[in-house]
Scaffold this active site. Structure first.
Site, PDB file in Angstrom:
ATOM      1  N   ASP A 426      28.959  -5.800 -24.808  1.00  0.00           N
ATOM      2  CA  ASP A 426      28.029  -5.923 -25.984  1.00  0.00           C
ATOM      3  C   ASP A 426      28.136  -4.321 -26.287  1.00  0.00           C
ATOM      4  OD1 ASP A 426      25.268  -5.362 -26.254  1.00  0.00           O
ATOM      5  OD2 ASP A 426      25.020  -3.877 -24.764  1.00  0.00           O
ATOM      6  N   ASP A 621      24.912  -4.419 -19.293  1.00  0.00           N
ATOM      7  CA  ASP A 621      24.476  -3.592 -19.153  1.00  0.00           C
ATOM      8  C   ASP A 621      22.789  -3.722 -18.415  1.00  0.00           C
ATOM      9  OD1 ASP A 621      23.798  -2.753 -21.226  1.00  0.00           O
ATOM     10  OD2 ASP A 621      24.093  -0.209 -20.756  1.00  0.00           O
ATOM     11  N   ASP A 625      21.260  -8.822 -21.436  1.00  0.00           N
ATOM     12  CA  ASP A 625      22.822  -8.937 -21.342  1.00  0.00           C
ATOM     13  C   ASP A 625      22.764 -10.241 -19.896  1.00  0.00           C
ATOM     14  OD1 ASP A 625      23.515  -7.363 -23.371  1.00  0.00           O
ATOM     15  OD2 ASP A 625      23.794  -6.091 -22.052  1.00  0.00           O
TER      16      ASP A 625
END
Length: 737
Positions: A426, A621, A625
């Site tokens: 990410d 995080d 996600d």
């Protein structure tokens, strides 16, 4: 709910299989797993502890309900120390008899009974070795009897059968020598004593080596102070940690460990958080900052307000996560568990077949050869090494990971991480810091930053917060704002110290009839670097630009380069537009990226990569996600992420660095390699050992494997596995070399 029982008479992998099978069959039990190295039974489900103890007793094993972790570990360490001393004492007693007998046998070259005087001498030796069986060897026979009563067999059964048969045969020779052929009157008292001594020695060494594997949890437990200085009713008093309540004020003096998760109410200090973050430099803490249990107050005195106590603290959650991971089993262990479950009965059958074969078709003296081979098969084939091969490596690997700020949720994650070939990262909060910050200030007006920050102080927009924070870092004082107006998605206006300030994007400047062409080329250059240009106009004239970006983490570039060298295909995924994503990808050296992905689409992208045959990990995080972390073969959660992300991940990275991902993969590969070495050694040992013990080489060499050698080999096989697993304690990731 998890219930833990501390096991007392578990001796081998066969015991583990029997306990797990029996307990898993009970109602109200979701899953039962035995942690063989730590001798613990962990049971998920609603079954009561007393019912578990009863069920355990019914299948022939003893267990005590675990209550207080620190007390239980202290008691278990004391028991292990006592067992170690007992095994050492048994070793000395047994070898004290066995070694002189073995030396005498070498010198005499014939340990048999021919005369009445021989009967008397060897009768005394027989009584002496009987004492060895009854005292240093007592636990083998009691364990074998307990297993027999419950219709099973274990390591104790093999030792008891082998040494017992040798003693009974030798005693029969002494008492009734005339009933046996002269060539079959050899005595095996020395083998009885030596085997008891060597196996006890092996058990002592195993306990010693096994104690080192729990060092990680021991260190974490030692970080928890036993008491806290609590401020109540105007007084300060030292109370046991379990009496501290949420909301209590605590005094923390220099050099003391912080007992709970809390907020600083008074004072400032430097806090050593290396046990949590792995970072060696202490962190400055002032009023309003949070502090974590187990961290060390280095300098000033603090007053803190307890927010999370007991099992709710971050340290307690880490300890629990490490314990569960150490007790879990990766997929590779299933084969060993299956083999171990049937191993002892198969070995006994092999011993019987060996004895019959030698008796029916073997050369003279058949009885002597029959006994030696049958006894040697029983002694050499103990499956202890097989049972220790996987859990020992997992325990050390998980503990080592915790030292480097990597919390592994289960043993399967270790195995899966070793096989990864693709890592999806990410962007926001993983590759980048996750918080916008001012990176460039372009313009020559002396008051531009002060006027812009003063205006943005009245706004709640994240970009406004970044500008205000930047001004404060530069020690710029802020002024009062009049007629402030915010225009969503475009900018803001207001009057600061008599100056009309307009701030926003180029479209907002155009809408306000302000010419921004003088700074357009610079704004385009900033956009190419994934930075957001914010125009600042004073009294209708553009004075300059502030560039705002989510800065890339300092070590993201080197970490990604390291991952690529490890053969990992790194893919960046983000909800940002293609232009911004491309700029960040170029900056950090990522060749493949997926842009414009909505939160619900991340898991779909992971699945698409998996369908092409890739073993995919996800590192993120945020809440958005979580589905992707759960869908990936391995999910890595950055430690400062949300609880949802952490709960969805297989590994939690406390350090907030992508180097931790590389460290975790390196450690996983090292751990799986260690497991394979242990399993290979254990399987090869038993696969080759049993045929050799049965005498397969006799037609070629004319020699048989001595039962004494078999006892020594069996004893040291477990020590070898444990020692090899402990080599992982020397592991260092390439980032630390």
């Amino acid at each position: 709910m998890t219930t833990t029982l501390l096991l007392e008479n578990v001796t081998c992998a066969g015991c583990v299989k029997k306990i797990e099978t029996g307990i898993n069959a009970l109602p109200d039990v979701e899953q039962a797993s035995v942690d063989f190295p730590q001798r613990r039974l962990n049971v998920e489900g609603s079954i009561r502890g007393d019912k578990l103890s009863e069920a355990l007793s019914e299948i022939g094993y003893r267990g005590r309900l675990a209550r207080n972790e620190a007390e239980d570990r202290a008691r278990q360490k004391a028991q292990q120390a006592a067992q170690y001393r007992q095994h050492v004492r048994n070793t000395l007693l047994a070898l004290g008899v066995g070694i002189p007998l073995m030396v005498a046998g070498i010198l005499m070259d014939d340990m048999s009974v021919r005369t009445p005087q021989d009967q008397i001498i060897w009768g005394v030796v027989g009584l002496l070795t009987l004492a060895i069986l009854l005292f240093p060897g007592r636990h083998f026979f009691s364990g074998a009897w307990s297993a027999l009563k419950h219709g099973s067999a274990n390591m104790d059964s093999l030792i008891a059968l082998g040494t017992g048969a040798a003693w009974i045969y030798s005693t029969a020779v002494v008492v009734f020598p005339g009933m046996l052929p002269e060539g079959s009157r050899h005595l095996y008292y020395e083998a009885t004593a030596m085997i008891i001594g060597l196996v006890n020695f092996g058990l002592a060494m195993e306990i010693s080596a096994r104690g080192k594997t729990s060092a990680a949890v021991e260190r974490l437990l030692n970080l928890q102070p036993k008491t806290a200085r609590v401020m109540r009713n105007g007084k300060e008093q030292d109370l046991p940690l379990e009496l501290v309540e949420t909301g209590d004020l605590l005094r923390i003096r220099p050099g003391e460990q912080i007992p709970v998760d809390a907020i600083v109410e008074e004072g400032n200090s430097l806090i050593d958080e290396s046990m949590l973050s792995g970072e060696p430099l202490p962190v400055s803490k002032v009023v309003g900052d949070s502090v974590s249990a187990g961290t060390l107050n280095k300098s000033g005195s603090l007053v803190i307000k307890a927010e999370k106590v007991g099992s709710e603290t971050a340290l307690s959650r880490i300890i629990e996560m490490v314990k569960k991971a150490q007790a879990s089993k990766p997929e590779i262990s299933r084969m060993a568990d299956t083999v171990a479950g049937i191993f002892v009965p198969v070995v006994i059958l092999c011993s019987i077949v060996t004895a019959l074969t030698w008796y029916l078709v073997g050369p003279e003296p058949q009885l002597a050869y029959m006994l030696v081979t049958a006894m040697t098969v029983l002694i050499i084939a103990c499956p202890c090494a097989l049972g220790l091969a996987t859990p020992m490596s997992v325990m050390v690997g998980v503990g080592k990971a915790a030292e480097y700020g990597i919390l592994i949720r289960n043993g399967q994650a270790l195995q899966s991480a070793s096989q990864l070939d693709t890592l999806v990262l990410d962007k926001t909060g993983t590759i980048t810091e996750g918080a916008p910050a001012v990176t460039d200030l372009i313009g020559e007006h002396p008051q531009m930053l002060q006027l812009a920050a003063s205006l943005e102080a009245a706004s709640e927009h994240p970009l406004a917060e970044a500008i205000v924070s930047f001004a404060r870092e530069k020690n710029v004082s802020l002024m009062a704002v009049e007629n402030f107006q915010a225009h969503s998605g475009r900018g803001a206006t207001g009057l600061v110290d008599g100056v009309a300030v307009t701030i926003g994007n180029s479209a907002w400047m155009t809408e306000q009839h302000i010419d921004s062409s003088a700074f357009e080329s610079k704004a385009e250059a900033l956009a190419e670097q994934a930075k957001t240009p914010v125009y600042i106009a004073l009294d209708g004239q553009v004075a300059g630009i502030l560039a705002i970006a989510d800065p890339v983490r300092e070590d993201s570039v080197t970490a990604i380069e390291r991952l690529k060298k490890m053969g990992i295909n790194v893919v960046m995924i983000t909800g940002d537009n293609q232009h911004t994503a491309a700029a960040v990808a170029r900056q950090v050296g990522v060749d493949n990226f997926i842009a414009g992905v909505m939160p619900e689409g991340k898991a779909n992208e992971i699945e698409a990569l998996q369908q092409t045959g890739n073993r995919v990990a996800m590192c993120g995080d945020g809440i958005n996600d979580a589905p992707a972390l759960a869908r990936a073969d391995v999910g890595f959660a950055i430690g400062n992420g949300t609880d949802v992300a952490i709960e969805s991940a297989d590994m939690v990275l406390i350090r907030n660095s992508l180097h931790s991902v590389a460290d975790a993969i390196e450690l996983s590969r090292a751990t799986l390699s260690n497991i394979r070495q242990n399993l290979f050694g254990a399987f090869i040992y038993n696969t080759l050992g049993i045929p050799i013990a049965a005498g397969i080489l006799f037609p070629l060499t004319g020699l048989l494997l001595s039962p004494v050698i078999a006892g020594a080999a069996m004893a040291f096989s477990s020590v070898t596995v444990v020692s090899n697993a402990n080599r992982l304690r020397l592991f260092k990731p390439s980032s630390a070399r």
